[in-house]
Motif scaffolding. Structure first.
Motif, short mmCIF file in Angstrom:
data_model
loop_
_atom_site.label_atom_id
_atom_site.label_comp_id
_atom_site.label_asym_id
_atom_site.label_seq_id
_atom_site.Cartn_x
_atom_site.Cartn_y
_atom_site.Cartn_z
N PHE A 22 0.87 -1.18 0.00
CA PHE A 22 0.00 0.00 0.00
C PHE A 22 0.90 1.23 0.00
O PHE A 22 1.42 1.63 1.03
CB PHE A 22 -0.92 0.00 1.21
CG PHE A 22 -1.91 1.13 1.23
CD1 PHE A 22 -2.90 1.22 0.26
CD2 PHE A 22 -1.84 2.11 2.22
CE1 PHE A 22 -3.80 2.28 0.27
CE2 PHE A 22 -2.75 3.15 2.24
CZ PHE A 22 -3.72 3.25 1.26
N GLY A 23 1.12 1.80 -1.16
CA GLY A 23 2.07 2.89 -1.29
C GLY A 23 3.46 2.40 -0.93
O GLY A 23 3.94 1.40 -1.48
N ASP A 24 4.10 3.09 0.01
CA ASP A 24 5.43 2.70 0.46
C ASP A 24 5.38 1.68 1.59
O ASP A 24 6.43 1.26 2.09
CB ASP A 24 6.21 3.93 0.93
CG ASP A 24 6.45 4.93 -0.18
OD1 ASP A 24 6.55 4.50 -1.35
OD2 ASP A 24 6.53 6.14 0.10
N LEU A 25 4.18 1.27 1.99
CA LEU A 25 4.03 0.38 3.12
C LEU A 25 3.71 -1.05 2.68
O LEU A 25 3.30 -1.29 1.55
CB LEU A 25 2.89 0.87 4.03
CG LEU A 25 3.00 2.28 4.59
CD1 LEU A 25 1.72 2.64 5.34
CD2 LEU A 25 4.21 2.41 5.50
N GLU A 26 3.91 -1.98 3.61
CA GLU A 26 3.46 -3.36 3.45
C GLU A 26 2.56 -3.68 4.63
O GLU A 26 2.98 -3.60 5.78
CB GLU A 26 4.66 -4.31 3.41
CG GLU A 26 4.27 -5.75 3.12
CD GLU A 26 5.47 -6.65 2.99
OE1 GLU A 26 5.86 -6.96 1.84
OE2 GLU A 26 6.03 -7.04 4.04
N LEU A 27 1.30 -3.99 4.33
CA LEU A 27 0.31 -4.21 5.38
C LEU A 27 0.10 -5.70 5.59
O LEU A 27 -0.16 -6.44 4.64
CB LEU A 27 -1.03 -3.55 5.00
CG LEU A 27 -0.97 -2.07 4.61
CD1 LEU A 27 -2.35 -1.56 4.23
CD2 LEU A 27 -0.37 -1.25 5.74
N ARG A 128 -4.80 5.28 9.30
CA ARG A 128 -6.17 5.67 8.99
C ARG A 128 -7.15 4.87 9.85
O ARG A 128 -6.94 3.68 10.09
CB ARG A 128 -6.50 5.41 7.52
CG ARG A 128 -5.71 6.25 6.53
CD ARG A 128 -5.93 5.72 5.11
NE ARG A 128 -5.43 6.61 4.08
CZ ARG A 128 -4.17 6.65 3.67
NH1 ARG A 128 -3.29 5.83 4.21
NH2 ARG A 128 -3.81 7.49 2.72
N GLU A 129 -8.23 5.54 10.25
CA GLU A 129 -9.30 4.84 10.96
C GLU A 129 -10.11 4.05 9.94
O GLU A 129 -10.56 4.58 8.94
CB GLU A 129 -10.22 5.83 11.68
CG GLU A 129 -11.41 5.17 12.36
CD GLU A 129 -12.49 6.16 12.76
OE1 GLU A 129 -13.66 5.74 12.87
OE2 GLU A 129 -12.17 7.35 12.93
N ILE A 130 -10.31 2.76 10.21
CA ILE A 130 -11.05 1.88 9.31
C ILE A 130 -12.41 1.50 9.88
O ILE A 130 -13.37 1.30 9.15
CB ILE A 130 -10.24 0.60 8.99
CG1 ILE A 130 -8.91 0.98 8.34
CG2 ILE A 130 -11.02 -0.34 8.08
CD1 ILE A 130 -9.04 1.72 7.02
N ASP A 187 -14.89 2.58 1.82
CA ASP A 187 -14.02 3.16 0.80
C ASP A 187 -12.55 3.06 1.20
O ASP A 187 -11.69 2.70 0.37
CB ASP A 187 -14.39 4.63 0.56
CG ASP A 187 -15.81 4.79 0.02
OD1 ASP A 187 -16.27 3.87 -0.68
OD2 ASP A 187 -16.44 5.81 0.30
N ARG A 188 -12.23 3.36 2.45
CA ARG A 188 -10.83 3.24 2.91
C ARG A 188 -10.37 1.80 2.89
O ARG A 188 -9.22 1.51 2.52
CB ARG A 188 -10.70 3.81 4.32
CG ARG A 188 -10.87 5.31 4.41
CD ARG A 188 -10.66 5.81 5.82
NE ARG A 188 -10.81 7.25 5.91
CZ ARG A 188 -10.63 7.96 7.03
NH1 ARG A 188 -10.30 7.33 8.14
NH2 ARG A 188 -10.79 9.26 7.03
N LEU A 189 -11.25 0.88 3.27
CA LEU A 189 -10.88 -0.53 3.25
C LEU A 189 -10.60 -1.00 1.83
O LEU A 189 -9.60 -1.69 1.57
CB LEU A 189 -11.99 -1.37 3.88
CG LEU A 189 -11.78 -2.88 3.91
CD1 LEU A 189 -10.52 -3.24 4.68
CD2 LEU A 189 -12.99 -3.57 4.52
N VAL A 190 -11.46 -0.61 0.88
CA VAL A 190 -11.25 -1.00 -0.51
C VAL A 190 -9.95 -0.42 -1.06
O VAL A 190 -9.24 -1.06 -1.83
CB VAL A 190 -12.46 -0.59 -1.38
CG1 VAL A 190 -12.17 -0.83 -2.86
CG2 VAL A 190 -13.71 -1.36 -0.95
N ALA A 196 -5.31 1.11 -4.19
CA ALA A 196 -5.68 2.37 -4.84
C ALA A 196 -5.01 3.54 -4.11
O ALA A 196 -5.07 3.61 -2.88
CB ALA A 196 -7.19 2.55 -4.84
N PRO A 197 -4.38 4.46 -4.84
CA PRO A 197 -3.66 5.56 -4.19
C PRO A 197 -4.55 6.66 -3.61
O PRO A 197 -4.15 7.36 -2.69
CB PRO A 197 -2.78 6.12 -5.31
CG PRO A 197 -3.51 5.78 -6.57
CD PRO A 197 -4.19 4.46 -6.30
N THR A 198 -5.76 6.81 -4.16
CA THR A 198 -6.65 7.86 -3.65
C THR A 198 -8.06 7.29 -3.48
O THR A 198 -8.45 6.34 -4.18
CB THR A 198 -6.74 9.06 -4.62
OG1 THR A 198 -7.42 8.67 -5.81
CG2 THR A 198 -5.36 9.59 -4.96
#
Length: 212
Positions: A22-27, A128-130, A187-190, A196-198
Motif C-alpha cells: 500500500f504505497g510505500d508500506l506493506e500491510l 487511517r481509521e477503518i 471506501d478506505r478498506l477497498v 488504490a492511491p486515492t
C-alpha cells in the motif's frame, strides 16, 4: 474477532494474500492483530509511565510539540489531541485501539470498571481509521447528560461536538436492550485491499460537479 476474520478473509479473496503493498508500506492482515488501550499507546508514544497523569501528558507533549498551545485540561480532549498527533500516524498494521474516554464517546456505554472510559474500539491501519465499534449507551439520564455536555462544547465552537437530540432521549426512555454495533469505512478498506492511491478511485458514487 469478527472484524479480524472478515478483513483477513477479504484480503485473501480479493488480493490472494494477507500481506499487501500500500504505497510505500506493506500491510500484514494476518491474525492476530494488535489490541491496545488508548492510554497505553499514548504513554508509549510520550515515553511516560501513566497517561492518566494529565500533567505528565501535557509536559511530555509540549516537549515533543513546542508549538502546541492551550492544551486541553480534561482527559478526553487531551487524549484525542495526543493520539491524533503522535499515535495514529505511526500505526501501520491493523491495530484495535480500545478504552476511549467517555468525554469523546458520547454514544458509548461506560466501562464497568472505570467510568472515565467506554466499551469502544476503533480499528486503525496505515495511519487511517477503518472501523468504529462500541456498546451502545442505553441509559437515558446518562445520555441526556452527555448530550448536554456536547451541546455546550458545540456552542463554544467545537464543530465535531454533537447537538442535543431530544427525540433520541425520548426514545431511550421507552427502553433499549443491550446493543452494540460497528461501522466500517468501506471506501478506505477497498483502497487498502486494491492498492488504490486515492479514495476517488474507489468511491462507488462520486459526486459529479459541473465544469466551469
Amino acid at each position: 474477532d469478527l472484524t479480524e476474520a472478515l478483513i483477513e478473509g477479504l484480503a485473501e479473496k480479493i488480493a490472494g494474500s494477507v500481506v499487501l503493498p500500500f504505497g510505500d508500506l506493506e500491510l500484514d492482515f494476518s491474525r492476530p492483530w494488535r489490541r491496545a488501550r488508548m492510554d497505553e499507546l499514548i504513554a508509549e508514544a510520550l515515553g511516560i509511565e501513566d497517561a492518566f497523569d494529565l500533567d505528565a501528558v501535557r509536559s511530555a507533549f509540549s516537549a515533543r510539540k513546542p508549538e502546541a498551545e492551550d492544551l486541553p485540561e480534561t482527559l478526553g480532549p487531551l487524549f484525542a489531541l495526543v493520539f491524533d498527533a503522535l499515535v495514529e500516524p505511526g500505526i501501520v498494521n491493523p491495530t484495535f485501539v480500545t478504552h476511549f474516554p467517555t468525554e469523546i464517546s458520547p454514544l458509548s456505554r461506560k466501562n464497568d470498571e472505570d467510568p472515565r472510559l467506554t466499551d469502544r474500539f476503533e480499528l486503525f491501519v496505515a495511519g487511517r481509521e477503518i472501523a468504529n465499534g462500541f456498546s451502545e449507551l442505553n441509559d437515558p439520564m446518562d445520555q441526556a447528560e452527555r448530550f448536554a455536555a456536547q451541546a455546550s462544547l458545540k456552542a463554544a465552537g467545537d464543530d465535531e461536538a454533537m447537538f442535543f437530540d431530544a427525540d433520541y432521549i425520548r426514545a431511550l426512555t421507552y427502553g433499549m436492550p443491550p446493543t452494540a454495533g460497528e461501522g466500517i469505512g468501506i471506501d478506505r478498506l477497498v483502497m487498502m485491499l486494491t492498492g488504490a492511491p486515492t479514495i476517488r478511485d474507489v468511491v462507488l458514487f462520486p459526486l459529479l460537479k459541473k465544469k466551469d
